[in-house]
Design a protein around this motif. Structure first.
Motif, PDB file in Angstrom:
ATOM      1  N   LEU A 106       2.796  -0.140   8.953  1.00 29.94           N
ATOM      2  CA  LEU A 106       1.351  -0.369   8.844  1.00 29.94           C
ATOM      3  C   LEU A 106       0.597   0.707   9.604  1.00 29.94           C
ATOM      4  O   LEU A 106       0.914   0.994  10.762  1.00 29.94           O
ATOM      5  CB  LEU A 106       0.977  -1.728   9.462  1.00 29.94           C
ATOM      6  CG  LEU A 106       1.477  -2.987   8.773  1.00 29.94           C
ATOM      7  CD1 LEU A 106       1.235  -4.194   9.664  1.00 29.94           C
ATOM      8  CD2 LEU A 106       0.775  -3.170   7.431  1.00 29.94           C
ATOM      9  N   ILE A 107      -0.400   1.295   8.928  1.00 32.78           N
ATOM     10  CA  ILE A 107      -1.289   2.212   9.651  1.00 32.78           C
ATOM     11  C   ILE A 107      -2.312   1.308  10.341  1.00 32.78           C
ATOM     12  O   ILE A 107      -2.801   0.344   9.727  1.00 32.78           O
ATOM     13  CB  ILE A 107      -1.986   3.189   8.675  1.00 32.78           C
ATOM     14  CG1 ILE A 107      -0.920   3.970   7.882  1.00 32.78           C
ATOM     15  CG2 ILE A 107      -2.914   4.140   9.411  1.00 32.78           C
ATOM     16  CD1 ILE A 107      -1.474   4.813   6.742  1.00 32.78           C
ATOM     17  N   PRO A 108      -2.597   1.543  11.600  1.00 34.70           N
ATOM     18  CA  PRO A 108      -3.525   0.624  12.281  1.00 34.70           C
ATOM     19  C   PRO A 108      -4.968   0.762  11.790  1.00 34.70           C
ATOM     20  O   PRO A 108      -5.850   1.275  12.503  1.00 34.70           O
ATOM     21  CB  PRO A 108      -3.380   0.982  13.765  1.00 34.70           C
ATOM     22  CG  PRO A 108      -2.628   2.239  13.834  1.00 34.70           C
ATOM     23  CD  PRO A 108      -2.083   2.571  12.505  1.00 34.70           C
ATOM     24  N   MET A 134       2.040   6.233  11.794  1.00 37.72           N
ATOM     25  CA  MET A 134       0.964   7.227  11.695  1.00 37.72           C
ATOM     26  C   MET A 134      -0.146   6.932  12.696  1.00 37.72           C
ATOM     27  O   MET A 134      -1.335   7.049  12.388  1.00 37.72           O
ATOM     28  CB  MET A 134       0.426   7.281  10.258  1.00 37.72           C
ATOM     29  CG  MET A 134       1.516   7.687   9.271  1.00 37.72           C
ATOM     30  SD  MET A 134       1.163   7.338   7.563  1.00 37.72           S
ATOM     31  CE  MET A 134       0.256   8.774   7.096  1.00 37.72           C
ATOM     32  N   VAL A 135       0.268   6.523  13.863  1.00 40.10           N
ATOM     33  CA  VAL A 135      -0.699   6.114  14.894  1.00 40.10           C
ATOM     34  C   VAL A 135      -1.338   7.355  15.527  1.00 40.10           C
ATOM     35  O   VAL A 135      -0.641   8.289  15.940  1.00 40.10           O
ATOM     36  CB  VAL A 135      -0.007   5.266  15.990  1.00 40.10           C
ATOM     37  CG1 VAL A 135      -1.001   4.877  17.083  1.00 40.10           C
ATOM     38  CG2 VAL A 135       0.626   4.033  15.372  1.00 40.10           C
ATOM     39  N   GLU A 136      -2.681   7.334  15.569  1.00 29.83           N
ATOM     40  CA  GLU A 136      -3.415   8.442  16.213  1.00 29.83           C
ATOM     41  C   GLU A 136      -4.159   7.854  17.398  1.00 29.83           C
ATOM     42  O   GLU A 136      -5.172   7.164  17.226  1.00 29.83           O
ATOM     43  CB  GLU A 136      -4.390   9.073  15.218  1.00 29.83           C
ATOM     44  CG  GLU A 136      -3.676   9.816  14.100  1.00 29.83           C
ATOM     45  CD  GLU A 136      -4.652  10.455  13.121  1.00 29.83           C
ATOM     46  OE1 GLU A 136      -5.279  11.458  13.486  1.00 29.83           O
ATOM     47  OE2 GLU A 136      -4.792   9.913  12.012  1.00 29.83           O
ATOM     48  N   PHE A 155       5.623  -8.363  15.144  1.00 29.58           N
ATOM     49  CA  PHE A 155       5.615  -6.895  15.231  1.00 29.58           C
ATOM     50  C   PHE A 155       6.715  -6.372  16.147  1.00 29.58           C
ATOM     51  O   PHE A 155       7.035  -6.966  17.169  1.00 29.58           O
ATOM     52  CB  PHE A 155       4.262  -6.408  15.792  1.00 29.58           C
ATOM     53  CG  PHE A 155       3.208  -6.323  14.736  1.00 29.58           C
ATOM     54  CD1 PHE A 155       2.694  -7.480  14.150  1.00 29.58           C
ATOM     55  CD2 PHE A 155       2.729  -5.092  14.320  1.00 29.58           C
ATOM     56  CE1 PHE A 155       1.731  -7.394  13.160  1.00 29.58           C
ATOM     57  CE2 PHE A 155       1.760  -5.002  13.332  1.00 29.58           C
ATOM     58  CZ  PHE A 155       1.250  -6.158  12.749  1.00 29.58           C
ATOM     59  N   LEU A 156       7.266  -5.233  15.746  1.00 32.06           N
ATOM     60  CA  LEU A 156       8.161  -4.501  16.637  1.00 32.06           C
ATOM     61  C   LEU A 156       7.283  -3.739  17.622  1.00 32.06           C
ATOM     62  O   LEU A 156       6.162  -3.346  17.274  1.00 32.06           O
ATOM     63  CB  LEU A 156       9.033  -3.523  15.841  1.00 32.06           C
ATOM     64  CG  LEU A 156      10.042  -4.171  14.879  1.00 32.06           C
ATOM     65  CD1 LEU A 156      10.564  -3.144  13.884  1.00 32.06           C
ATOM     66  CD2 LEU A 156      11.211  -4.778  15.651  1.00 32.06           C
ATOM     67  N   SER A 157       7.760  -3.497  18.821  1.00 34.94           N
ATOM     68  CA  SER A 157       6.882  -2.870  19.818  1.00 34.94           C
ATOM     69  C   SER A 157       6.768  -1.358  19.638  1.00 34.94           C
ATOM     70  O   SER A 157       5.770  -0.760  19.991  1.00 34.94           O
ATOM     71  CB  SER A 157       7.383  -3.196  21.225  1.00 34.94           C
ATOM     72  OG  SER A 157       8.677  -2.677  21.386  1.00 34.94           O
ATOM     73  N   GLN A 158       7.819  -0.746  19.036  1.00 36.98           N
ATOM     74  CA  GLN A 158       7.787   0.709  18.891  1.00 36.98           C
ATOM     75  C   GLN A 158       6.797   1.131  17.800  1.00 36.98           C
ATOM     76  O   GLN A 158       6.762   0.541  16.714  1.00 36.98           O
ATOM     77  CB  GLN A 158       9.192   1.215  18.524  1.00 36.98           C
ATOM     78  CG  GLN A 158       9.301   2.711  18.382  1.00 36.98           C
ATOM     79  CD  GLN A 158       8.992   3.458  19.686  1.00 36.98           C
ATOM     80  OE1 GLN A 158       9.448   3.079  20.749  1.00 36.98           O
ATOM     81  NE2 GLN A 158       8.164   4.501  19.583  1.00 36.98           N
ATOM     82  N   THR A 159       5.997   2.149  18.100  1.00 40.14           N
ATOM     83  CA  THR A 159       5.077   2.690  17.086  1.00 40.14           C
ATOM     84  C   THR A 159       5.492   4.122  16.770  1.00 40.14           C
ATOM     85  O   THR A 159       6.159   4.776  17.570  1.00 40.14           O
ATOM     86  CB  THR A 159       3.625   2.683  17.600  1.00 40.14           C
ATOM     87  OG1 THR A 159       3.572   3.509  18.766  1.00 40.14           O
ATOM     88  CG2 THR A 159       3.148   1.281  17.933  1.00 40.14           C
ATOM     89  N   ILE A 160       5.084   4.579  15.586  1.00 46.11           N
ATOM     90  CA  ILE A 160       5.420   5.957  15.179  1.00 46.11           C
ATOM     91  C   ILE A 160       4.132   6.772  15.208  1.00 46.11           C
ATOM     92  O   ILE A 160       3.162   6.426  14.519  1.00 46.11           O
ATOM     93  CB  ILE A 160       6.020   5.991  13.749  1.00 46.11           C
ATOM     94  CG1 ILE A 160       7.175   4.986  13.611  1.00 46.11           C
ATOM     95  CG2 ILE A 160       6.433   7.414  13.366  1.00 46.11           C
ATOM     96  CD1 ILE A 160       8.419   5.270  14.423  1.00 46.11           C
ATOM     97  N   PRO A 161       4.106   7.838  15.989  1.00 49.37           N
ATOM     98  CA  PRO A 161       2.877   8.622  16.073  1.00 49.37           C
ATOM     99  C   PRO A 161       2.638   9.437  14.798  1.00 49.37           C
ATOM    100  O   PRO A 161       3.592   9.768  14.083  1.00 49.37           O
ATOM    101  CB  PRO A 161       3.138   9.556  17.262  1.00 49.37           C
ATOM    102  CG  PRO A 161       4.624   9.694  17.314  1.00 49.37           C
ATOM    103  CD  PRO A 161       5.178   8.404  16.829  1.00 49.37           C
ATOM    104  N   LYS A 170       0.828  -1.201   0.000  1.00 43.70           N
ATOM    105  CA  LYS A 170       0.000   0.000   0.000  1.00 43.70           C
ATOM    106  C   LYS A 170       0.874   1.268   0.000  1.00 43.70           C
ATOM    107  O   LYS A 170       1.947   1.278   0.598  1.00 43.70           O
ATOM    108  CB  LYS A 170      -0.820  -0.037   1.286  1.00 43.70           C
ATOM    109  CG  LYS A 170      -2.057   0.807   1.310  1.00 43.70           C
ATOM    110  CD  LYS A 170      -2.797   0.562   2.607  1.00 43.70           C
ATOM    111  CE  LYS A 170      -3.953   1.519   2.775  1.00 43.70           C
ATOM    112  NZ  LYS A 170      -3.599   2.900   2.665  1.00 43.70           N
ATOM    113  N   GLY A 171       0.396   2.289  -0.659  1.00 41.41           N
ATOM    114  CA  GLY A 171       1.129   3.556  -0.645  1.00 41.41           C
ATOM    115  C   GLY A 171       0.688   4.432   0.518  1.00 41.41           C
ATOM    116  O   GLY A 171      -0.316   4.138   1.189  1.00 41.41           O
ATOM    117  N   GLY A 172       1.478   5.484   0.779  1.00 38.46           N
ATOM    118  CA  GLY A 172       1.093   6.475   1.785  1.00 38.46           C
ATOM    119  C   GLY A 172       1.149   5.992   3.216  1.00 38.46           C
ATOM    120  O   GLY A 172       0.431   6.491   4.084  1.00 38.46           O
ATOM    121  N   VAL A 173       1.964   4.997   3.495  1.00 41.93           N
ATOM    122  CA  VAL A 173       2.033   4.477   4.869  1.00 41.93           C
ATOM    123  C   VAL A 173       3.308   4.939   5.600  1.00 41.93           C
ATOM    124  O   VAL A 173       3.557   4.543   6.728  1.00 41.93           O
ATOM    125  CB  VAL A 173       1.957   2.922   4.899  1.00 41.93           C
ATOM    126  CG1 VAL A 173       0.619   2.433   4.381  1.00 41.93           C
ATOM    127  CG2 VAL A 173       3.103   2.301   4.104  1.00 41.93           C
TER     128      VAL A 173
END
Lengths: 518, 247
Positions: free
Chosen positions: B146-148, B179-181, B200-206, B10-13
């Motif tokens: 991955l965007i959730p 892109m976690v909100e 999964f890696l545990s770190q998320t990117i906000p 997917k694009g834009g992730v």
């Protein structure tokens, strides 16, 4: 690994190179100033330029020392380096590749500080029209440390293109008014010249190009001038106790000088040369013990390795004694070098070797003969002497016989080296190679012989005592080993001599002496 | 040399943002790092202000080693180089299909670089094609942003299935949320559901507007705004990933 090539430009006259450069940048490009720094660079090499010979520059900056490839300007090795010594030995450096490389250039010579350069550096990033950094421009003013001049001796621009931007950066250097492009080697030579260094200005070898048709007097004058120069050039290193090779080369120059005066008969007034022959003999004698001490101290590791571990420690006082006596001998000889006697003698000798006029033909009947004739005659005579004396050596191969033959060989070797430039290279090299094999064998023998005698004398002079008992045992161990090496050389002699005294070698000499010298 | 593909169907992730920031962070270890921009859009090349030379194209890329070597450019950051993308890369798949052993092509083409670089990052185009398969074969890690959201999670499942069907090593796939909100319930629920998943890696990117502004700065976020929440998250993500790589 990919590397980009730095471009160096000299700017004359020195001015604000940064501003000058900005004027010349393509429209849309700009310079972004970085911080200005002052640095000191110390350049090192051996007295014989061993690193430069291998296309390597040794430079100390801040707290590290680096090897830089002379052709590319790229740093190839680096290691931590404390202090600011006027010379150092690779053996004192921390273990690693740099140490190994320096040892491979010379494991015996000191690396001496050639010069110190102070640089004032202003660097800029070169940004293109989309503000991408495409290279680094460094404007550098160079000053020789200790120089009285306030002006820099050079202003440099160096351009380091970032990877992938070599072409763009090269384009802007084509502008005429920017400066003269230099490669790193040219830059290095430029720095050396500015700091008064004569790159590769010293060699212990005779590097003359003699004229075969010139009079032998003219040629011997040139040879003596060369040995005179070597003698003088090594005095500084002896006085400053830099490394053992200064004294070694000094002694070789004495021996060569004597060999020229002694072997080339009838070239000078014998009454005059007798004085110099004797004076140089005495000068050589003054250095004998000092050189012997150097040799033993250089051999320390080999000596230790000859012995089992439990005997090694007791050898320490032996070397401590030699080191202490060396110190005294060195001081004595340095006093002599500084004496008016020595200065007067050198002055007289200088006048002699630079005298233009031919000596009186009655006293020096051969002076006007051609170099070709005398060279051929003297080489032939010396060669025949080696053959004659070698053939007389008995099956017992006594020490005295081998000692005498070694001296004969040395005389022949000197003659070949003095006159090598008048013979075709491909004729003289095989002859020297053959002679060297014999000299190596005799050298091994005599070296052991001298060392055995030295140890024997020391042993006889040792006071009796429990402490000395172990030292005596160590020396006994050394003598046994040296004896084995000496006997091996003795056994090898007749075979080695046969390889020199055969048709093949004779043919090489005939070819050499029958060829018309170039 | 360790190779890390930043990949998503997917694009834009946030693939490019991840590739740019992680490659920058890895270069701070004073080890040489290369980022290969494989996307014809050339977004990571754009972020680093680098354009490919006029002579460089997909054909040269497929010729490999020397041609690749001579087209690598230095970024403005020490130890970080980039192999720029070219618009001709849009045809890479067609050209690749004409090659012998196309799936091994990328791996073979980059062989010579193994002595030069400690890490190589691939910024991949958003699709699942022959080029993607070649990237999978050449990569030690396939890092999947991955965007959730439901659709995004579907791509994770699809990729896993593709690996299984084609007998590929799916343990290479390491997913992480980007892109976690946190104000969105769906985001929270999905992150919670997968936070202990071994893939999964545990770190998320906000989701952080500063990430989008990388297009204005044209520089890694970690270089210009290292204290921003997203930069800190990328920094932690790199720590987690590099720990796995050194195991």
């Amino acid at each position: 690994m990919h590397t980009t090539k730095t471009i160096y430009l000299t700017v004359t006259p020195p001015e604000d190179s940064g501003l000058l450069f900005e004027k010349l940048l393509h429209s849309g490009w700009r310079l972004k100033a970085l911080s200005a720094t002052k640095e000191q660079h110390d350049f090192y090499d051996t007295f014989e330029w061993n690193a430069f010979e291998k296309d390597v520059v040794i430079v100390k900056s801040k707290k590290s020392i680096s090897l830089v490839d002379l052709n590319t300007g790229q740093e190839t090795d680096s290691t931590a380096f404390k202090g600011n010594p006027s010379f150092f030995f690779p053996a004192d450096l921390p273990l690693g590749k740099l140490k190994e490389r320096l040892l491979s250039y010379s494991d015996i010579r000191a690396f001496i500080k050639l010069c110190s350069i102070t640089t004032f550096i202003q660097s800029y990033h070169i940004l293109d029209e989309i503000e991408k950094t495409i290279g680094v421009l460094t404007s550098t003013s160079l000053y020789v440390e200790g120089s009285k001049k306030e002006e820099p001796f050079a202003s440099l621009l160096s351009l380091i293109p970032l990877r992938g931007y070599q072409e763009e950066i090269e384009k802007i250097t084509h502008h005429n008014s920017l400066g003269t492009p230099l490669d790193f080697k040219e830059l290095f030579l430029f720095i050396m010249t500015a700091s008064g260094q004569n790159v590769q200005g010293y060699s212990s070898k005779i590097l003359l190009n003699l004229d075969a048709d010139a009079s032998i007097h003219e040629s011997t004058q040139r040879l003596l001038q060369s040995t005179h120069s070597i003698l003088q050039k090594n005095e500084h290193g002896i006085k400053n106790n830099i490394d053992t090779e200064f004294l070694h080369d000094y002694r070789v120059a004495i021996r060569r000088t004597r060999s020229i005066l002694k072997q080339l008969k009838g070239v000078y007034d014998q009454r005059e040369t007798a004085f110099y022959l004797n004076a140089f003999k005495e000068l050589g004698k003054k250095t004998n013990q000092l050189r012997d001490s150097d040799v033993y101290l250089l051999q320390q590791e080999t000596y230790y390795n000859f012995l089992p571990a439990f005997l090694q420690l007791s050898l320490k006082p032996f070397f401590n004694d030699i080191a202490a006596s060396r110190k005294k001998l060195h001081k004595q000889f340095c006093s002599y070098l500084a004496s008016s006697d020595y200065q007067l003698f050198l002055h007289k000798w200088h006048k002699f070797v630079y005298r233009d006029s031919l000596p009186d033909s009655l006293q020096a009947p051969n002076a006007s003969l051609s170099t070709r004739v005398v060279a051929k005659g003297s080489i032939k005579k010396a060669w025949k002497k080696v053959i004659r004396h070698g053939r007389h050596i008995s099956s017992e191969t006594t020490d005295a016989e081998l000692h005498a033959l070694r001296i004969d060989c040395k005389k022949l070797r000197y003659l070949l080296e003095f006159f090598s430039s008048i013979f075709p290279h491909n004729s003289i090299i095989p002859v020297i190679r053959k002679l060297k094999e014999l000299q190596d064998n005799l050298g091994d023998f005599v070296d052991c012989s001298v060392q055995l005698q030295f140890l024997c004398d020391r042993l006889n002079a040792m006071p009796p005592g429990e402490k000395e008992c172990f030292c005596a045992a160590s020396m006994g161990g050394l003598m046994a080993t040296l004896f084995q090496v000496q006997e091996k050389a003795r056994r090898k002699f007749h075979k080695t001599f046969r390889s020199f005294d055969n048709d093949e070698t004779a043919q090489l000499f005939h070819d050499l002496l029958s060829n018309t010298p170039s | 040399m360790k190779t890390i593909a930043i990949y998503s169907i997917k694009g834009g992730v946030g693939k490019t943002a991840t590739a740019v920031n992680l490659s920058y962070l890895s270069s701070l270890l004073s080890q040489p790092v290369l980022i290969c921009d494989l996307d014809p859009q050339g977004a990571s090349s754009f972020y680093f202000r680098i354009t490919a030379s006029k002579k460089f194209n997909s054909d040269k890329f497929l010729k490999g080693n020397k041609k690749i070597h001579s087209n690598i450019k230095a970024t403005d950051y020490e130890h970080l180089d980039l192999l720029p993308s070219d618009f001709s890369y849009r045809n890479l798949d067609i050209e690749l299909s004409e090659e012998k052993k196309p799936r091994k092509k990328l791996k073979n083409n980059l062989e010579e670089l193994s002595e030069d670089y400690r890490f190589v990052f691939f910024d991949c185009p958003p699709n699942l094609t022959l080029l993607s398969e070649s990237i999978f074969a050449a990569s030690d890690i396939i890092l999947l942003p991955l965007i959730p959201t439901t659709l995004s999670m579907r791509t994770y499942v699809q990729l896993k299935e593709f690996f299984e069907v084609n007998n590929l090593d799916s343990t290479k796939i390491r997913a992480f949320f980007t892109m976690v909100e946190n104000r969105k319930k769906m985001h929270r629920d999905i992150v919670n559901e997968f936070c202990n998943d071994p893939g999964f890696l545990s770190q998320t990117i906000p989701n952080n507007s500063e990430v989008e502004k990388m297009g204005i700065y044209r520089a890694p976020l970690n270089a210009v705004l290292p204290d921003s929440p997203a930069a800190k998250a990328y920094s932690n993500l790199w720590k987690e990933l590099s720990a796995e790589l050194s195991e």
